[in-house]
Design an enzyme around this catalytic site. Structure first.
Site, PDB file in Angstrom:
ATOM      1  N   ARG A  59      -4.341   2.035  -0.925  1.00  0.00           N
ATOM      2  CA  ARG A  59      -5.615   1.554  -0.378  1.00  0.00           C
ATOM      3  C   ARG A  59      -6.614   2.700  -0.246  1.00  0.00           C
ATOM      4  NH1 ARG A  59      -6.898  -0.606   5.582  1.00  0.00           N
ATOM      5  NH2 ARG A  59      -8.944  -1.513   5.179  1.00  0.00           N
ATOM      6  N   HIS A  63     -10.297   2.952  -2.058  1.00  0.00           N
ATOM      7  CA  HIS A  63     -11.521   3.118  -1.278  1.00  0.00           C
ATOM      8  C   HIS A  63     -12.257   4.412  -1.646  1.00  0.00           C
ATOM      9  CE1 HIS A  63     -11.076   0.048   2.177  1.00  0.00           C
ATOM     10  NE2 HIS A  63     -10.350  -0.350   1.140  1.00  0.00           N
ATOM     11  N   ASP A  64     -11.544   5.377  -2.180  1.00  0.00           N
ATOM     12  CA  ASP A  64     -12.201   6.596  -2.641  1.00  0.00           C
ATOM     13  C   ASP A  64     -12.879   6.373  -3.984  1.00  0.00           C
ATOM     14  OD1 ASP A  64     -12.861   9.437  -2.565  1.00  0.00           O
ATOM     15  OD2 ASP A  64     -11.349   9.681  -4.130  1.00  0.00           O
ATOM     16  N   ASP A  72     -13.496  11.445  -6.055  1.00  0.00           N
ATOM     17  CA  ASP A  72     -13.825  12.839  -5.730  1.00  0.00           C
ATOM     18  C   ASP A  72     -13.285  13.248  -4.364  1.00  0.00           C
ATOM     19  OD1 ASP A  72     -15.458  11.357  -4.080  1.00  0.00           O
ATOM     20  OD2 ASP A  72     -17.294  12.479  -4.521  1.00  0.00           O
ATOM     21  N   SER A  74     -13.973  12.141  -1.572  1.00  0.00           N
ATOM     22  CA  SER A  74     -14.988  12.116  -0.510  1.00  0.00           C
ATOM     23  C   SER A  74     -14.534  11.283   0.676  1.00  0.00           C
ATOM     24  CB  SER A  74     -16.319  11.592  -1.060  1.00  0.00           C
ATOM     25  OG  SER A  74     -16.146  10.344  -1.702  1.00  0.00           O
ATOM     26  N   GLU A  86     -17.820   8.702   4.803  1.00  0.00           N
ATOM     27  CA  GLU A  86     -17.258   7.437   4.320  1.00  0.00           C
ATOM     28  C   GLU A  86     -16.121   6.931   5.194  1.00  0.00           C
ATOM     29  OE1 GLU A  86     -16.000   7.889   0.240  1.00  0.00           O
ATOM     30  OE2 GLU A  86     -17.801   9.025  -0.229  1.00  0.00           O
ATOM     31  N   ASN A  92     -13.631   1.248   6.599  1.00  0.00           N
ATOM     32  CA  ASN A  92     -12.632   2.304   6.433  1.00  0.00           C
ATOM     33  C   ASN A  92     -11.951   2.714   7.733  1.00  0.00           C
ATOM     34  OD1 ASN A  92     -12.912   2.546   3.652  1.00  0.00           O
ATOM     35  ND2 ASN A  92     -14.594   4.016   3.820  1.00  0.00           N
ATOM     36  N   PRO A 162     -14.455  -4.420  -1.449  1.00  0.00           N
ATOM     37  CA  PRO A 162     -14.241  -5.828  -1.113  1.00  0.00           C
ATOM     38  C   PRO A 162     -13.749  -6.012   0.317  1.00  0.00           C
ATOM     39  CG  PRO A 162     -12.409  -4.983  -2.413  1.00  0.00           C
ATOM     40  CD  PRO A 162     -13.432  -3.887  -2.365  1.00  0.00           C
ATOM     41  N   HIS A 192      -1.487  -6.009  -3.351  1.00  0.00           N
ATOM     42  CA  HIS A 192      -1.119  -6.670  -2.098  1.00  0.00           C
ATOM     43  C   HIS A 192       0.334  -7.121  -2.091  1.00  0.00           C
ATOM     44  CE1 HIS A 192      -5.343  -7.826  -0.366  1.00  0.00           C
ATOM     45  NE2 HIS A 192      -5.112  -6.532  -0.388  1.00  0.00           N
ATOM     46  N   THR A 193       1.040  -6.858  -3.163  1.00  0.00           N
ATOM     47  CA  THR A 193       2.469  -7.169  -3.170  1.00  0.00           C
ATOM     48  C   THR A 193       3.236  -6.233  -2.238  1.00  0.00           C
ATOM     49  OG1 THR A 193       4.343  -7.668  -4.611  1.00  0.00           O
ATOM     50  CG2 THR A 193       3.128  -5.656  -5.088  1.00  0.00           C
ATOM     51  N   ASP A 239       3.075  -9.698   1.436  1.00  0.00           N
ATOM     52  CA  ASP A 239       4.039 -10.448   0.637  1.00  0.00           C
ATOM     53  C   ASP A 239       5.287 -10.631   1.494  1.00  0.00           C
ATOM     54  OD1 ASP A 239       5.977 -11.387  -1.078  1.00  0.00           O
ATOM     55  OD2 ASP A 239       5.897  -9.703  -2.469  1.00  0.00           O
ATOM     56  N   THR A 242       9.078 -10.135  -0.719  1.00  0.00           N
ATOM     57  CA  THR A 242       9.587  -8.800  -1.096  1.00  0.00           C
ATOM     58  C   THR A 242       8.557  -7.753  -0.662  1.00  0.00           C
ATOM     59  OG1 THR A 242       8.616  -9.043  -3.314  1.00  0.00           O
ATOM     60  CG2 THR A 242      10.940  -9.646  -3.059  1.00  0.00           C
TER      61      THR A 242
END
Length: 319
Positions: A59, A63-64, A72, A74, A86, A92, A162, A192-193, A239, A242
Site C-alpha cells: 500500500r 501511495h508513493d 521518488d 516522497s 504527503e 495517508n 483511490p 486486496h487479497t 480476503d 486466504t
C-alpha cells in the site's frame, strides 16, 4: 532527409537510450553488491516479526508511485514547520507504521554497508517485490537506479489516490490517467487479497438496503466492528478465505458478496471491470501475469535518475 536531421535524430535516440539506461537490473553490482541480500534479509526478518508488513508495504508503494511525482519515496518524507508532506494527507494517515519501519531498517543496514549509495525509492521498490513473492505472489524484475525526490506536499495527493467511497468510474480514471489499462487496474486491485481494512472504511455500507454484501457476511462484519467508534483500530481481513496468501481468491470472493469495501463490490458490479474480475477468478496464472507487469510499470512511473533527485541519508528528510 538531410544529414542534419539524421544526425539530430541519432543524437536524440542516443540521449533517450542513456536516460533510460540509468535504470538497470544490476545497478548496484559494483557500488553495493550486498544490496539484494540486505533487502531480502531485512524483509524476511520484519515479515516474520510483523505479518502485516507485506500488505502495508504494498500500500505504501502504491501511495508513493501513483501520485504525479511518481516513485521518488516522497511518501516517506516527514512534514516540517513550513510544509505538510504527503504522509500527512488525510488518506495517508492510516498507512501502517510497519512499512515505514521496514524501509528505515533496510536503509540503516545499507548505509552501514554502502554509505550514500542506495536510494530510499529503490529500497521501497525492491522490498515490495520481495514481500509479494514471500506471500506466494508473482516475481517480476525490479529496475534500479532511482533517485529520491526533494519535495513532498499533501496538496498533491487528493484525486490521485483511490478511496473506497469513490464511484468505480472515478477510481478507474485515476489509473487510466496514469497509463494503465482497465485490466491492469483490476489486477492491481487484487492486492486486496492480502491485508486488512479498518471498520470505519466500510461499516456504514452494511446497513444499506441495496448493499451487495452476502447477508451472513454482512452480519459477521457488523459484529466484528460493533465497537469501532470507541476503538478505531478495529479491522478485518480483505480476503477472509486466504488472508495471508497472495492468490486469486479475492476475485473469487466478489461474486459471492464477500468483498469488504464498497470499491471491492464495485469491481464486480461495474460492467467495465466485471469481465476482468471473472477472468482473474478463473485463471490465477493470468492474474499473476498481468499483476506482475502492472507492478513493474507502476514502479517506473516518473522515476528520477542521474542528477535529478538525490540519495537521502535519511528516508524521512531531505539532505
Amino acid at each position: 532527409m538531410s544529414s542534419f536531421s539524421l544526425t539530430f535524430l541519432t543524437l536524440l535516440s542516443f540521449f533517450c537510450f542513456c536516460v533510460n539506461a540509468r535504470l538497470t537490473l544490476d545497478f548496484y553490482k559494483d557500488t553495493c553488491p550486498q544490496f539484494a541480500q540486505i533487502i531480502r534479509d531485512t524483509v524476511t526478518a520484519k515479515q516474520i516479526a510483523s505479518p502485516t508488513t507485506a500488505p502495508a508495504t504494498i500500500r505504501l508503494f502504491l501511495h508513493d508511485c501513483l501520485i504525479p511525482n511518481g516513485c521518488d519515496a516522497s511518501i516517506l518524507l516527514s512534514s516540517t514547520a513550513f510544509n505538510k508532506a504527503e504522509r500527512d494527507a488525510d488518506i495517508n494517515l492510516s498507512l501502517p507504521g510497519d512499512a515505514f519501519d521496514l524501509v528505515v531498517r533496510a536503509k540503516t543496514a545499507l548505509e552501514l554497508a554502502c554509505p550514500n549509495t542506495v536510494s530510499c525509492a529503490d529500497i521501497l521498490s525492491a522490498a515490495t517485490r520481495d514481500l509479494l513473492t514471500m506471500l506466494g505472489g508473482p516475481f517480476y524484475p525490479v529496475f534500479l537506479g532511482r533517485r529520491d525526490g526533494r519535495f513532498s506536499s499533501a496538496a498533491s495527493v487528493p484525486n490521485h489516490l483511490p478511496t473506497p467511497s469513490m464511484p468505480m468510474s472515478q477510481i478507474t480514471e485515476i489509473f487510466t490517467r496514469r497509463g494503465f489499462s482497465v485490466e491492469e487496474f483490476v489486477a492491481l486491485s487484487g492486492a486486496h487479497t492480502v491485508g486488512f481494512s479498518h471498520c470505519s472504511e466500510f461499516v456504514t455500507n452494511l446497513s444499506n438496503s441495496s448493499s451487495s454484501y452476502n447477508p451472513r457476511f454482512s452480519e459477521a462484519l457488523s459484529k466484528a466492528c460493533a465497537d469501532y467508534r470507541t476503538n478505531p483500530t478495529l479491522s478485518v481481513f480483505n480476503d477472509i478465505m486466504t488472508p495471508n496468501k497472495f492468490d486469486n481468491v479475492y476475485f473469487q470472493n466478489l461474486p459471492k458478496g464477500l468483498g469488504v469495501l464498497k470499491s471491492d463490490h464495485g469491481l464486480y458490479s461495474d460492467p467495465v471491470t466485471r469481465p476482468f474480475v471473472e477472468g482473474f477468478a478463473k485463471d490465477q496464472a493470468r492474474f499473476f501475469r498481468v499483476f506482475a507487469s502492472a507492478m513493474q510499470k507502476l514502479s517506473l512511473l516518473n522515476v528520477q535518475t542521474g542528477r535529478k533527485g538525490e540519495i537521502r541519508r535519511r528516508c524521512d528528510q531531505i539532505n
